[in-house]
Design a protein around this motif. Sequence first.
Motif, PDB file in Angstrom:
ATOM      1  N   THR A 179      22.980  -1.948 -32.849  1.00  0.00           N
ATOM      2  CA  THR A 179      22.034  -2.844 -32.793  1.00  0.00           C
ATOM      3  C   THR A 179      22.587  -4.129 -31.684  1.00  0.00           C
ATOM      4  N   SER A 180      21.809  -4.535 -30.874  1.00  0.00           N
ATOM      5  CA  SER A 180      22.209  -5.365 -29.920  1.00  0.00           C
ATOM      6  C   SER A 180      22.993  -6.806 -30.328  1.00  0.00           C
ATOM      7  N   GLY A 181      23.184  -6.967 -31.425  1.00  0.00           N
ATOM      8  CA  GLY A 181      24.105  -7.576 -31.939  1.00  0.00           C
ATOM      9  C   GLY A 181      23.994  -9.256 -31.506  1.00  0.00           C
ATOM     10  N   GLY A 296       8.820  -3.064 -31.567  1.00  0.00           N
ATOM     11  CA  GLY A 296      10.190  -3.470 -31.069  1.00  0.00           C
ATOM     12  C   GLY A 296      10.286  -5.032 -31.358  1.00  0.00           C
ATOM     13  N   SER A 297       8.939  -5.880 -30.939  1.00  0.00           N
ATOM     14  CA  SER A 297       8.664  -7.213 -31.516  1.00  0.00           C
ATOM     15  C   SER A 297       7.109  -7.376 -31.324  1.00  0.00           C
ATOM     16  N   ALA A 298       6.757  -8.690 -32.035  1.00  0.00           N
ATOM     17  CA  ALA A 298       5.298  -8.531 -32.188  1.00  0.00           C
ATOM     18  C   ALA A 298       4.506  -8.215 -31.150  1.00  0.00           C
ATOM     19  N   ALA A 316      -1.237   1.321 -30.399  1.00  0.00           N
ATOM     20  CA  ALA A 316      -0.783   1.508 -31.861  1.00  0.00           C
ATOM     21  C   ALA A 316       0.502   0.765 -31.688  1.00  0.00           C
ATOM     22  N   GLN A 317       0.487  -0.279 -32.905  1.00  0.00           N
ATOM     23  CA  GLN A 317       1.404  -1.074 -33.134  1.00  0.00           C
ATOM     24  C   GLN A 317       2.628  -0.361 -33.928  1.00  0.00           C
ATOM     25  N   ALA A 318       3.631  -0.303 -33.752  1.00  0.00           N
ATOM     26  CA  ALA A 318       4.808   0.235 -34.652  1.00  0.00           C
ATOM     27  C   ALA A 318       5.738  -0.658 -34.922  1.00  0.00           C
ATOM     28  N   TRP A 319       6.397  -0.431 -35.922  1.00  0.00           N
ATOM     29  CA  TRP A 319       7.585  -1.397 -36.374  1.00  0.00           C
ATOM     30  C   TRP A 319       8.798  -0.268 -36.756  1.00  0.00           C
ATOM     31  N   GLY A 320       9.900  -0.888 -36.361  1.00  0.00           N
ATOM     32  CA  GLY A 320      11.023  -0.292 -37.032  1.00  0.00           C
ATOM     33  C   GLY A 320      12.209  -1.163 -36.450  1.00  0.00           C
ATOM     34  N   MET A 321      13.709  -0.406 -36.897  1.00  0.00           N
ATOM     35  CA  MET A 321      14.766  -0.970 -36.674  1.00  0.00           C
ATOM     36  C   MET A 321      15.726  -0.034 -35.881  1.00  0.00           C
ATOM     37  N   THR A 322      16.934  -0.545 -35.397  1.00  0.00           N
ATOM     38  CA  THR A 322      17.854   0.838 -35.275  1.00  0.00           C
ATOM     39  C   THR A 322      18.316   1.465 -36.558  1.00  0.00           C
ATOM     40  N   GLU A 323      18.246   0.520 -37.693  1.00  0.00           N
ATOM     41  CA  GLU A 323      18.666   1.129 -38.961  1.00  0.00           C
ATOM     42  C   GLU A 323      17.512   1.902 -39.472  1.00  0.00           C
ATOM     43  N   THR A 324      16.291   2.268 -38.886  1.00  0.00           N
ATOM     44  CA  THR A 324      15.364   2.826 -39.634  1.00  0.00           C
ATOM     45  C   THR A 324      15.124   4.103 -38.624  1.00  0.00           C
ATOM     46  N   THR A 351      -1.144  -5.965 -37.464  1.00  0.00           N
ATOM     47  CA  THR A 351      -0.189  -5.499 -38.402  1.00  0.00           C
ATOM     48  C   THR A 351       0.491  -4.610 -37.970  1.00  0.00           C
ATOM     49  N   VAL A 352       1.705  -4.418 -38.597  1.00  0.00           N
ATOM     50  CA  VAL A 352       2.628  -3.397 -38.073  1.00  0.00           C
ATOM     51  C   VAL A 352       2.213  -2.168 -38.815  1.00  0.00           C
ATOM     52  N   GLY A 353       1.195  -2.114 -39.566  1.00  0.00           N
ATOM     53  CA  GLY A 353       0.636  -0.709 -40.044  1.00  0.00           C
ATOM     54  C   GLY A 353       1.285  -0.464 -41.652  1.00  0.00           C
ATOM     55  N   ALA A 407      17.697  -4.116 -47.095  1.00  0.00           N
ATOM     56  CA  ALA A 407      17.056  -5.513 -46.728  1.00  0.00           C
ATOM     57  C   ALA A 407      16.823  -5.545 -45.269  1.00  0.00           C
ATOM     58  N   THR A 408      15.697  -5.742 -44.633  1.00  0.00           N
ATOM     59  CA  THR A 408      15.371  -5.547 -43.037  1.00  0.00           C
ATOM     60  C   THR A 408      15.594  -6.928 -42.394  1.00  0.00           C
ATOM     61  N   GLY A 409      15.640  -8.064 -43.365  1.00  0.00           N
ATOM     62  CA  GLY A 409      15.707  -9.147 -42.396  1.00  0.00           C
ATOM     63  C   GLY A 409      14.543  -9.755 -42.067  1.00  0.00           C
ATOM     64  N   LYS A 421       2.295  -7.012 -42.707  1.00  0.00           N
ATOM     65  CA  LYS A 421       2.147  -7.930 -41.360  1.00  0.00           C
ATOM     66  C   LYS A 421       3.357  -8.623 -41.458  1.00  0.00           C
ATOM     67  N   ILE A 422       4.055  -8.750 -40.381  1.00  0.00           N
ATOM     68  CA  ILE A 422       5.469  -9.496 -40.359  1.00  0.00           C
ATOM     69  C   ILE A 422       5.237 -10.738 -39.925  1.00  0.00           C
ATOM     70  N   THR A 423       5.761 -11.798 -40.413  1.00  0.00           N
ATOM     71  CA  THR A 423       5.261 -12.969 -40.155  1.00  0.00           C
ATOM     72  C   THR A 423       6.623 -13.718 -39.169  1.00  0.00           C
ATOM     73  N   ASP A 424       7.749 -13.097 -39.670  1.00  0.00           N
ATOM     74  CA  ASP A 424       8.952 -13.549 -38.901  1.00  0.00           C
ATOM     75  C   ASP A 424      10.010 -12.776 -39.130  1.00  0.00           C
ATOM     76  N   ARG A 425      10.982 -12.873 -38.261  1.00  0.00           N
ATOM     77  CA  ARG A 425      12.412 -12.443 -38.645  1.00  0.00           C
ATOM     78  C   ARG A 425      13.004 -13.549 -39.548  1.00  0.00           C
ATOM     79  N   ALA A 426      13.594 -13.353 -40.657  1.00  0.00           N
ATOM     80  CA  ALA A 426      14.237 -14.221 -41.471  1.00  0.00           C
ATOM     81  C   ALA A 426      14.968 -15.399 -40.723  1.00  0.00           C
ATOM     82  N   GLY A 515      14.681  -6.299 -24.156  1.00  0.00           N
ATOM     83  CA  GLY A 515      13.536  -6.916 -23.695  1.00  0.00           C
ATOM     84  C   GLY A 515      12.743  -7.776 -24.599  1.00  0.00           C
ATOM     85  N   LYS A 516      13.465  -8.281 -25.666  1.00  0.00           N
ATOM     86  CA  LYS A 516      12.420  -9.043 -26.734  1.00  0.00           C
ATOM     87  C   LYS A 516      13.012 -10.453 -26.389  1.00  0.00           C
ATOM     88  N   PHE A 517      12.181 -11.399 -26.692  1.00  0.00           N
ATOM     89  CA  PHE A 517      12.275 -12.746 -26.652  1.00  0.00           C
ATOM     90  C   PHE A 517      13.506 -13.199 -27.268  1.00  0.00           C
TER      91      PHE A 517
HETATM   92  P1  ADP Z   1      17.746  -5.619 -32.149  1.00  0.00           P
HETATM   93  O1  ADP Z   1      18.181  -6.379 -33.205  1.00  0.00           O
HETATM   94  O2  ADP Z   1      18.990  -4.932 -31.358  1.00  0.00           O
HETATM   95  O3  ADP Z   1      16.700  -5.974 -31.172  1.00  0.00           O
HETATM   96  P2  ADP Z   1      16.172  -3.560 -33.484  1.00  0.00           P
HETATM   97  O4  ADP Z   1      15.391  -2.975 -32.285  1.00  0.00           O
HETATM   98  O5  ADP Z   1      16.799  -2.782 -34.436  1.00  0.00           O
HETATM   99  O6  ADP Z   1      17.304  -4.200 -32.647  1.00  0.00           O
HETATM  100  O7  ADP Z   1      15.104  -4.562 -33.622  1.00  0.00           O
HETATM  101  C1  ADP Z   1      14.589  -4.511 -35.143  1.00  0.00           C
HETATM  102  C2  ADP Z   1      13.703  -5.644 -35.178  1.00  0.00           C
HETATM  103  O8  ADP Z   1      12.799  -5.914 -34.033  1.00  0.00           O
HETATM  104  C3  ADP Z   1      12.918  -5.662 -36.692  1.00  0.00           C
HETATM  105  O9  ADP Z   1      13.816  -6.013 -37.638  1.00  0.00           O
HETATM  106  C4  ADP Z   1      11.859  -6.823 -36.421  1.00  0.00           C
HETATM  107  O10 ADP Z   1      12.344  -7.974 -36.589  1.00  0.00           O
HETATM  108  C5  ADP Z   1      11.545  -6.436 -34.866  1.00  0.00           C
HETATM  109  N1  ADP Z   1      10.238  -5.686 -34.809  1.00  0.00           N
HETATM  110  C6  ADP Z   1      10.330  -4.476 -34.330  1.00  0.00           C
HETATM  111  N2  ADP Z   1       9.206  -4.158 -34.263  1.00  0.00           N
HETATM  112  C7  ADP Z   1       8.170  -5.189 -34.451  1.00  0.00           C
HETATM  113  C8  ADP Z   1       6.758  -5.420 -34.513  1.00  0.00           C
HETATM  114  N3  ADP Z   1       5.885  -4.494 -34.189  1.00  0.00           N
HETATM  115  N4  ADP Z   1       6.529  -6.725 -34.619  1.00  0.00           N
HETATM  116  C9  ADP Z   1       7.247  -7.624 -34.978  1.00  0.00           C
HETATM  117  N5  ADP Z   1       8.534  -7.274 -35.095  1.00  0.00           N
HETATM  118  C10 ADP Z   1       9.313  -6.322 -34.830  1.00  0.00           C
END
Ligand code: ADP
Length: 531
Positions: A179-181, A296-298, A316-324, A351-353, A407-409, A421-426, A515-517
């Motif tokens: 993860t980018s830490g 990768g972000s909303a 197509a909006q996708a959701w995931g994490m390094t952990e998934t 939504t993230v589907g 737990a995804t956080g 529907k993701i509302t936030d990162r914890a 590349g995320k905010f």
């Molecule tokens: P890093 O923490 O290094 O950016 P990840 O790529 O593993 O690593 O980030 C995963 C996180 O990115 C998810 O837990 C979530 O918060 C966010 N994320 C990924 N896809 C979406 C999405 N479609 N909408 C909102 N958040 C997202």
Amino acid sequence: MMDHPLLLSTLYDRAVGVFGHREIVSLEADKTIHRTTFAETDTRVRRLVSALESLGIAQGEVVGTFGWNTHRHHELYWATANTGRICHTLNIRLFPEQLEYVVNHAQDRAIFVDVDLLPLIEPVAPLLPGVEHWIVMGGTGVETTLPNAVNYEDLLADQPLSGRWPEVDERSPMMFCYTSGTTGHPKGVAYTQRSTYMHTITNTGTLGMSQSDNLLPIVPMFHAAAWGLPFIAVTVGAKITYPGHDLSPAGIVRIFNDEKVTFSAGVPTVFLGVQQYLMDHPDERLETIETLVCGGSAVPRGLMKWYAENTGIYIAQAWGMTETNPVASVALIRDDMQDWELERKLDVMETVGIPMPGLRMKIVDDAGTELPHDGVAFGELFIQGPWIAAEYYRDERQDSFVDGWMATGDVCTIDPDGYIKITDRAKDVIKSGGEWISSLDLENTLMAHPAVAEATVVGVKHAKWQERPVAFVVLRAGHDASGEELVAFLEPHVASWWLPDRVVFIDAIPKTGTGKFDKKVLRAEHENILL
Ligand code: ADP
């Protein structure tokens, strides 16, 4: 039934046998286009395997990569996966001390580095005692301070072709992703043969990539295996186009059209850039793209609306994490939704589907109680399945793994149809007077304003409410808007107490290595802005 192991090499062998003629195109550092096929690539993969053997890198040992999305990176993916070696994809945007940590932690024995990235890794090399071999990809006769560096092509040149792939345990790791830490050291996740195989097969069906597609992954191969797309494309026999180092909007549009790319994927900032480029160049368009996967972000609703209206592409909006491993859900427009008008479809696309087949998800409150899937209750998303991490690699920080769940956080709602529907990162949740405000909803709505290029909302300290939202906005070139105007634009869409206390105009929003905010930078810089 046969207890046959789930190995990447099985998918690979079939693809080479059946789709040997399929093309792999790659943009070189010198801007020339390199063309090859699955069959020719197989020859090079087999030479590379012999080269790894000659370097003394055995099954179970780790090979680092520090490179763009190229055909050589592709060869490294497969030479390791087919032989039970481990590919550690190093994020080229890590800070030097993070790079030092992850290379030493994963115990990389060799690092393959793209020629134009040498200046980033050379200063760190003396801090990496375990790295015995440096291989430079691209260029010839390159000067480098890396000890005993050899050129990739020279390394491969005289190698014999390796034969049958060795026996590999399906539960053994084939890739390390960190993860980018955002806080502390990056955490490592070991993708196994089995997890990646399952991810590949399931995503293949769900994302709908086929042999008539031409994939261009913009999402980097150094971040979560480019969302697994190179494995998926090989499996289905799709043409693959690697964009190399040119990720500028102009470069992306050019290579999309020149190579007739049909399928691409990247984070929202990439497609925001392409949108702006197309708005600035009305005579250009996306000629062949059919599928854009974004995550990768909303993904801002306004962005998806613009693509649907102006290009006919439904992102197509996708959701995931390094952990998934990393894709876990995608916002599919179901058959019965196809006739809906755009705004209603956007409610789904926002939504993230729904979970990928084979995964289970639940939402829980702070006390760990499971919450209903009614589209209203929100809690932390927990997930389990065959390609969900069960632990961080060689790490003491294992709090995310509880009773067979991860737990995804991420905080979200799940509606009765299963749409998440993701509302936030914890850690980004804004708590004002004890009530949650969704920063993602505010950002999404702001980015639908025609003058807004990018917007992010963070919670900052407040004397009365503990925390209040502040919006940071980047205006589109040549556009103007005041803070009051933007708040008035939000008013019809959100509760009045959600409205940001202030709008701050900035030149650019800081971004993370992926590349995320980067909200924590803004929070730290502006935490006292309302006091
Ligand atoms: P890093 O923490 O290094 O950016 P990840 O790529 O593993 O690593 O980030 C995963 C996180 O990115 C998810 O837990 C979530 O918060 C966010 N994320 C990924 N896809 C979406 C999405 N479609 N909408 C909102 N958040 C997202």
